[in-house]
Scaffold this motif. Structure first.
Motif, PDB file in Angstrom:
ATOM      1  N   GLN A   4       0.838  -1.198   0.000  1.00  0.00           N
ATOM      2  CA  GLN A   4       0.000   0.000   0.000  1.00  0.00           C
ATOM      3  C   GLN A   4       0.874   1.250   0.000  1.00  0.00           C
ATOM      4  O   GLN A   4       0.626   2.211  -0.756  1.00  0.00           O
ATOM      5  CB  GLN A   4      -0.915  -0.025   1.225  1.00  0.00           C
ATOM      6  N   ARG A  53      -2.611  -0.568  -5.448  1.00  0.00           N
ATOM      7  CA  ARG A  53      -4.019  -0.458  -5.065  1.00  0.00           C
ATOM      8  C   ARG A  53      -4.821  -1.605  -5.665  1.00  0.00           C
ATOM      9  O   ARG A  53      -4.383  -2.283  -6.587  1.00  0.00           O
ATOM     10  CB  ARG A  53      -4.609   0.884  -5.550  1.00  0.00           C
ATOM     11  N   ARG A  54      -6.016  -1.809  -5.112  1.00  0.00           N
ATOM     12  CA  ARG A  54      -6.922  -2.782  -5.721  1.00  0.00           C
ATOM     13  C   ARG A  54      -7.182  -2.372  -7.171  1.00  0.00           C
ATOM     14  O   ARG A  54      -6.912  -1.248  -7.574  1.00  0.00           O
ATOM     15  CB  ARG A  54      -8.260  -2.824  -4.972  1.00  0.00           C
ATOM     16  N   ASP A  95      -9.857  -1.616  -8.581  1.00  0.00           N
ATOM     17  CA  ASP A  95     -10.770  -0.467  -8.693  1.00  0.00           C
ATOM     18  C   ASP A  95     -10.172   0.797  -8.079  1.00  0.00           C
ATOM     19  O   ASP A  95     -10.871   1.796  -7.895  1.00  0.00           O
ATOM     20  CB  ASP A  95     -12.113  -0.784  -8.042  1.00  0.00           C
ATOM     21  N   MET A  96      -8.865   0.744  -7.728  1.00  0.00           N
ATOM     22  CA  MET A  96      -8.089   1.866  -7.193  1.00  0.00           C
ATOM     23  C   MET A  96      -8.401   2.177  -5.731  1.00  0.00           C
ATOM     24  O   MET A  96      -7.929   3.170  -5.189  1.00  0.00           O
ATOM     25  CB  MET A  96      -8.258   3.127  -8.044  1.00  0.00           C
ATOM     26  N   SER A  97      -9.179   1.326  -5.057  1.00  0.00           N
ATOM     27  CA  SER A  97      -9.396   1.517  -3.624  1.00  0.00           C
ATOM     28  C   SER A  97      -8.211   0.935  -2.862  1.00  0.00           C
ATOM     29  O   SER A  97      -7.353   0.242  -3.424  1.00  0.00           O
ATOM     30  CB  SER A  97     -10.701   0.846  -3.187  1.00  0.00           C
ATOM     31  N   ASN A  98      -8.144   1.201  -1.554  1.00  0.00           N
ATOM     32  CA  ASN A  98      -7.026   0.733  -0.750  1.00  0.00           C
ATOM     33  C   ASN A  98      -7.009  -0.790  -0.626  1.00  0.00           C
ATOM     34  O   ASN A  98      -8.050  -1.442  -0.697  1.00  0.00           O
ATOM     35  CB  ASN A  98      -7.095   1.342   0.654  1.00  0.00           C
TER      36      ASN A  98
END
Length: 332
Positions: free
Chosen positions: A263, A268-269, A271-274
């Motif tokens: 991180q 990132r995932r 979908d660009m989430s953490n």
């Protein structure tokens, strides 16, 4: 060196090479003589003479097996082109249907071995299209051919002895003892040595039937994963996005970092989430290159690599397992 001397030297070298190769060929036993050597080794290892005589009674050299071994496809492809071919929608639909159909048995086996049922089905589907194609080569002949051919003589001779052991233990009749050109067998596509190490007689009938008994097939897959270090508290990995200018030298299964460390490095995932906040170590895998798909691979990814050391194959198994477990996420 003059052209004449060069030509003479070249002719002498060629003659020497031809003489050496002919000498080697002359020293090599015939296929039948080679089988006699294997028979002696099998007897010394405790395999019954009746099994040996029956197994080798119709054994033959299969030229097509040698051709297939030496001409592996080298066509360049990417994961983006591989996955749709390896895991098309019809296979996903079939996997979901069979997962539901066999769920009571899969759940019981999964709980016993500590392996999520979706991975059992994903391996089953990717190896033999859920048992519909297991190969039609005679196992004894295929392995004897590859051992005699000599490119990997030690490996295939060991597998041939293991195959004779399977017959001697009565797990399969010789007439049904078929598989791939390389000797992989049954709905699990185990090599004979893997069969001896991991196959399971789950239904208790005295035979480890990875060819036709569903309970034995599922339990054998689960046992392989469990003995190889599977952790049913984890998934296999996840597709991720890398930041611009990411140092791809950090990629590879030998490099392990916590999710928190990845991180911090900007991973990132998809979908660009953490990333998840769990305390899990992972490796960064780039099956193609920095411009292709990127995955954080957990410990179970390493286990799947023991099954088949191909990033593409392992990713296809993980991908199909996800499509089984999370149909709504992938819904169009």
């Amino acid at each position: 060196m003059t052209k004449t001397k060069y030509a003479i030297r070249r002719a002498l070298l060629l003659a020497t090479a031809l003489f050496a190769s002919s000498a080697i060929a002359a020293d090599k036993p015939s296929f039948e003589q080679y089988l006699e050597q294997v028979k002696q080794q099998a007897v010394a290892q405790g395999i019954s003479e009746s099994t040996i005589d029956t197994a080798f009674g119709n054994a033959k050299f299969i030229q097509r097996t040698v051709k297939l071994d030496r001409n592996q496809p080298e066509k360049r492809q990417t994961l983006d082109t591989y996955l749709p071919k390896r895991v098309p929608q019809w296979k996903i639909d079939k996997a979901r249907k069979l997962y539901k159909q066999h769920y009571p048995l899969l759940k019981q086996i999964g709980d016993q071995y500590g392996v999520q049922p979706r991975f059992i089905v994903a391996l089953w589907g990717n190896e033999t299209n859920f048992g519909s194609y297991t190969g039609n080569f005679d196992i004894v002949s295929a392995l004897a051919t590859l051992a005699y051919d000599g490119r990997r003589e030690e490996f295939f001779r060991k597998e041939l002895i293991a195959a004779l052991t399977i017959l001697d233990q009565g797990h399969i009749e010789l007439g049904q003892f078929q598989g791939s050109w390389a000797g992989a067998m049954g709905q699990t596509q185990f090599m004979p040595s893997s069969f001896l190490a991991f196959a399971v007689d789950h239904d208790g009938d005295g035979r480890k039937d990875i060819w036709g008994t569903q309970a034995d097939v599922f339990a054998s897959i689960a046992n392989y994963l469990a003995q190889s270090g599977w952790n049913d508290d984890l998934t296999w990995g996840r597709q991720v996005k890398l930041p611009e200018g990411f140092d791809t030298e950090l990629a590879g299964l030998k490099t392990k970092k916590s999710l928190a460390e990845w991180q911090q490095l900007g991973v990132r995932r998809y979908d660009m989430s953490n990333l998840p906040t769990r305390d899990i170590e992972a490796s960064l895998v780039l099956p193609d290159d920095a411009h292709g798909r990127a995955y954080l691979a957990y410990g179970n990814y390493d286990v799947l690599m023991k099954w088949n050391r191909s990033y593409y194959f392992v990713t296809s198994v993980g991908y199909l397992s996800d499509r089984i477990a999370y149909p709504s996420v992938f819904a169009k």
